[in-house]
Design a protein around this motif. Structure first.
Motif, PDB file in Angstrom:
ATOM      1  N   ILE A   1     -29.171  24.493  41.370  1.00 17.59           N
ATOM      2  CA  ILE A   1     -29.494  23.130  40.954  1.00 17.59           C
ATOM      3  C   ILE A   1     -29.595  22.209  42.161  1.00 17.59           C
ATOM      4  CG2 ILE A   1     -28.478  23.361  38.673  1.00 17.59           C
ATOM      5  CD1 ILE A   1     -26.018  21.932  39.695  1.00 17.59           C
ATOM      6  N   ALA A   2     -30.326  21.122  41.993  1.00 17.11           N
ATOM      7  CA  ALA A   2     -30.548  20.178  43.078  1.00 17.11           C
ATOM      8  C   ALA A   2     -29.270  19.404  43.409  1.00 17.11           C
ATOM      9  CB  ALA A   2     -31.665  19.203  42.691  1.00 17.11           C
ATOM     10  N   VAL A   3     -29.097  19.088  44.702  1.00 14.12           N
ATOM     11  CA  VAL A   3     -27.928  18.341  45.173  1.00 14.12           C
ATOM     12  C   VAL A   3     -28.380  17.228  46.102  1.00 14.12           C
ATOM     13  CG1 VAL A   3     -25.787  18.435  46.510  1.00 14.12           C
ATOM     14  CG2 VAL A   3     -26.396  20.343  45.015  1.00 14.12           C
TER      15      VAL A   3
ATOM     16  N   ILE B   1     -40.844  35.842  40.665  1.00 14.36           N
ATOM     17  CA  ILE B   1     -40.636  34.415  40.880  1.00 14.36           C
ATOM     18  C   ILE B   1     -41.163  33.669  39.663  1.00 14.36           C
ATOM     19  CG2 ILE B   1     -41.109  32.457  42.407  1.00 14.36           C
ATOM     20  CD1 ILE B   1     -41.781  34.562  44.601  1.00 14.36           C
ATOM     21  N   ASP B   2     -40.251  33.100  38.882  1.00 15.65           N
ATOM     22  CA  ASP B   2     -40.624  32.331  37.701  1.00 15.65           C
ATOM     23  C   ASP B   2     -40.761  30.872  38.117  1.00 15.65           C
ATOM     24  OD1 ASP B   2     -40.614  30.796  35.268  1.00 15.65           O
ATOM     25  OD2 ASP B   2     -39.802  32.544  34.238  1.00 15.65           O
ATOM     26  N   VAL B   3     -41.999  30.427  38.207  1.00 11.29           N
ATOM     27  CA  VAL B   3     -42.284  29.094  38.747  1.00 11.29           C
ATOM     28  C   VAL B   3     -41.804  28.001  37.800  1.00 11.29           C
ATOM     29  CG1 VAL B   3     -44.096  27.559  39.594  1.00 11.29           C
ATOM     30  CG2 VAL B   3     -44.272  30.035  39.962  1.00 11.29           C
ATOM     31  N   GLU B   4     -42.029  28.187  36.506  1.00 13.38           N
ATOM     32  CA  GLU B   4     -41.672  27.143  35.547  1.00 13.38           C
ATOM     33  C   GLU B   4     -40.158  26.982  35.421  1.00 13.38           C
ATOM     34  OE1 GLU B   4     -42.814  25.638  31.052  1.00 13.38           O
ATOM     35  OE2 GLU B   4     -43.289  27.682  31.650  1.00 13.38           O
ATOM     36  N   LYS B   5     -39.435  28.099  35.388  1.00 17.88           N
ATOM     37  CA  LYS B   5     -37.988  28.046  35.216  1.00 17.88           C
ATOM     38  C   LYS B   5     -37.236  27.900  36.543  1.00 17.88           C
ATOM     39  CE  LYS B   5     -38.018  30.747  30.958  1.00 17.88           C
ATOM     40  NZ  LYS B   5     -37.568  31.999  30.276  1.00 17.88           N
ATOM     41  N   VAL B   6     -37.977  28.000  37.664  1.00 20.24           N
ATOM     42  CA  VAL B   6     -37.389  27.910  39.006  1.00 20.24           C
ATOM     43  C   VAL B   6     -36.266  28.951  39.139  1.00 20.24           C
ATOM     44  CG1 VAL B   6     -36.580  26.336  40.801  1.00 20.24           C
ATOM     45  CG2 VAL B   6     -37.821  25.415  38.846  1.00 20.24           C
TER      46      VAL B   6
ATOM     47  N   MET C   1     -26.683  23.260  54.523  1.00 16.83           N
ATOM     48  CA  MET C   1     -25.719  23.778  53.543  1.00 16.83           C
ATOM     49  C   MET C   1     -26.301  23.833  52.138  1.00 16.83           C
ATOM     50  SD  MET C   1     -22.944  24.805  54.945  1.00 16.83           S
ATOM     51  CE  MET C   1     -24.040  25.418  56.240  1.00 16.83           C
ATOM     52  N   GLY C   2     -27.545  23.355  51.989  1.00 19.95           N
ATOM     53  CA  GLY C   2     -28.215  23.483  50.699  1.00 19.95           C
ATOM     54  C   GLY C   2     -28.500  22.182  49.989  1.00 19.95           C
ATOM     55  N   ALA C   3     -28.145  21.041  50.609  1.00 20.93           N
ATOM     56  CA  ALA C   3     -28.466  19.761  49.981  1.00 20.93           C
ATOM     57  C   ALA C   3     -29.976  19.557  49.969  1.00 20.93           C
ATOM     58  CB  ALA C   3     -27.789  18.615  50.725  1.00 20.93           C
ATOM     59  N   ASP C   4     -30.485  18.959  48.894  1.00 14.11           N
ATOM     60  CA  ASP C   4     -31.920  18.722  48.765  1.00 14.11           C
ATOM     61  C   ASP C   4     -32.328  17.350  49.278  1.00 14.11           C
ATOM     62  OD1 ASP C   4     -32.784  21.185  47.113  1.00 14.11           O
ATOM     63  OD2 ASP C   4     -31.030  20.437  46.065  1.00 14.11           O
ATOM     64  N   ASP C   5     -31.359  16.457  49.375  1.00  9.85           N
ATOM     65  CA  ASP C   5     -31.616  15.136  49.934  1.00  9.85           C
ATOM     66  C   ASP C   5     -30.284  14.576  50.409  1.00  9.85           C
ATOM     67  OD1 ASP C   5     -32.920  12.887  50.798  1.00  9.85           O
ATOM     68  OD2 ASP C   5     -33.828  12.416  48.861  1.00  9.85           O
ATOM     69  N   TYR C   6     -30.342  13.448  51.132  1.00 12.72           N
ATOM     70  CA  TYR C   6     -29.179  12.938  51.840  1.00 12.72           C
ATOM     71  C   TYR C   6     -29.299  11.426  51.888  1.00 12.72           C
ATOM     72  CZ  TYR C   6     -25.985  12.762  55.929  1.00 12.72           C
ATOM     73  OH  TYR C   6     -24.959  12.521  56.799  1.00 12.72           O
ATOM     74  N   MET C   7     -28.271  10.718  51.405  1.00 10.61           N
ATOM     75  CA  MET C   7     -28.291   9.258  51.436  1.00 10.61           C
ATOM     76  C   MET C   7     -27.064   8.743  52.179  1.00 10.61           C
ATOM     77  SD  MET C   7     -29.672   8.099  47.688  1.00 10.61           S
ATOM     78  CE  MET C   7     -29.678   6.380  48.229  1.00 10.61           C
TER      79      MET C   7
ATOM     80  N   VAL D   1     -31.399  36.179  41.687  1.00 10.86           N
ATOM     81  CA  VAL D   1     -31.011  35.667  43.003  1.00 10.86           C
ATOM     82  C   VAL D   1     -30.922  34.151  42.883  1.00 10.86           C
ATOM     83  CG1 VAL D   1     -31.618  35.497  45.441  1.00 10.86           C
ATOM     84  CG2 VAL D   1     -32.243  37.556  44.135  1.00 10.86           C
ATOM     85  N   PHE D   2     -29.771  33.584  43.229  1.00 15.68           N
ATOM     86  CA  PHE D   2     -29.588  32.141  43.102  1.00 15.68           C
ATOM     87  C   PHE D   2     -29.987  31.444  44.410  1.00 15.68           C
ATOM     88  CE2 PHE D   2     -26.671  33.920  39.960  1.00 15.68           C
ATOM     89  CZ  PHE D   2     -27.074  33.222  38.835  1.00 15.68           C
ATOM     90  N   LEU D   3     -31.043  30.660  44.327  1.00 18.25           N
ATOM     91  CA  LEU D   3     -31.559  29.934  45.488  1.00 18.25           C
ATOM     92  C   LEU D   3     -31.348  28.445  45.298  1.00 18.25           C
ATOM     93  CD1 LEU D   3     -35.024  31.711  45.985  1.00 18.25           C
ATOM     94  CD2 LEU D   3     -32.812  32.352  46.957  1.00 18.25           C
ATOM     95  N   THR D   4     -31.250  27.729  46.417  1.00 19.40           N
ATOM     96  CA  THR D   4     -31.263  26.275  46.336  1.00 19.40           C
ATOM     97  C   THR D   4     -32.681  25.838  45.978  1.00 19.40           C
ATOM     98  OG1 THR D   4     -31.910  25.881  48.638  1.00 19.40           O
ATOM     99  CG2 THR D   4     -29.555  26.202  48.202  1.00 19.40           C
ATOM    100  N   ALA D   5     -32.811  24.585  45.576  1.00 20.54           N
ATOM    101  CA  ALA D   5     -34.147  24.074  45.253  1.00 20.54           C
ATOM    102  C   ALA D   5     -35.065  24.179  46.468  1.00 20.54           C
ATOM    103  CB  ALA D   5     -34.054  22.628  44.778  1.00 20.54           C
TER     104      ALA D   5
END
Length: 228
Positions: free
Chosen positions: A74-76, A137-142, A94-100, A151-155
């Motif tokens: 999931i996105a972080v 690779i299931d594009v719709e379900k990510v 570390m896998g964060a998708d964005d940073y504020m 396999v669990f991948l980050t976004a």
């Protein structure tokens, strides 16, 4: 579709400000104040995105992000008072998708959340499932499977894999891959892509059978093996 969020911060007053605002923005919001509670709620609620404070008691936000990545892609979005460039890169690696960086406006937080969620869901094509060798690779379900094992991948890792796999043989620069994963927000951090690719290779067992899916093109970037 109403997206679900998990906001993790040890200060209740911060949660009392952020959570109601995001609910007004149309999100379904849950909260946690510790790392253990955050992991438990990630497993129970399966939110679409986690807003995660860097400075937490018991475990740091980075440790929690690493734990989340062990069970989910999931996105972080990381929230922090740290401003050093290396801290930003470390968070992304570390896998964060964005940073504020604090302080920030609630409007900006909502905009960043929507942007990350769009990136996660927008990578769809007419071919919604890509079969590349023993990778599915299931594009719709990510979601990604190797030899029928998920396999669990980050976004971000998923976007890199999908970007490369949808056009085997095409070379993508680090900047192109960075823009595919984070938009234009971190165009000065192209080298962080190397860490993302390294983590991705380990997760999919790239090269274990003697054949590498993701090939390095020295001086240019990366490509997906053309005959896969």
């Amino acid at each position: 579709m109403q997206h679900s969020l998990l906001v993790v911060d040890d200060e209740q007053k911060v949660l009392d400000i952020i959570c109601p605002y995001l609910e007004q923005e149309g999100f379904r919001v849950s909260s946690a104040t510790t790392g253990n509670e955050a992991i438990r709620k990630v497993e129970e609620i399966k939110p679409d995105l986690v807003v995660l404070d860097w400075m937490l008691p018991e475990k740091s936000g980075l440790d929690i992000c690493r734990d989340i990545r062990g069970i989910s892609g999931i996105a972080v979005i990381m929230l922090t008072a740290k401003t050093e460039e290396m801290d930003r890169v470390l968070g992304l690696e570390m896998g964060a998708d964005d940073y504020m960086t604090k302080p920030f406006s609630l409007r900006e937080l909502s905009a960043r959340i929507r942007s990350v969620l769009r990136r996660v869901s927008s990578k769809k094509s007419d071919e919604e499932v890509l079969q590349r060798g023993d990778l599915l690779i299931d594009v719709e379900k990510v979601r990604v499977w190797k030899n029928e094992e998920e396999v669990f991948l980050t976004a971000g890792e998923f976007q890199i894999l999908y970007t490369l796999a949808k056009r085997p043989g095409v070379v993508y620069s680090r900047l192109q891959l960075l823009q595919a994963t984070t938009g234009d927000a971190y165009i000065n951090y192209e080298r962080s892509i190397d860490s993302h690719v390294s983590h991705l290779r380990k997760k999919i067992g790239d090269g274990e059978s003697g054949v590498r899916y993701i090939q390095t093109v020295h001086g240019l970037g990366y490509r997906f093996r053309e005959d896969r």
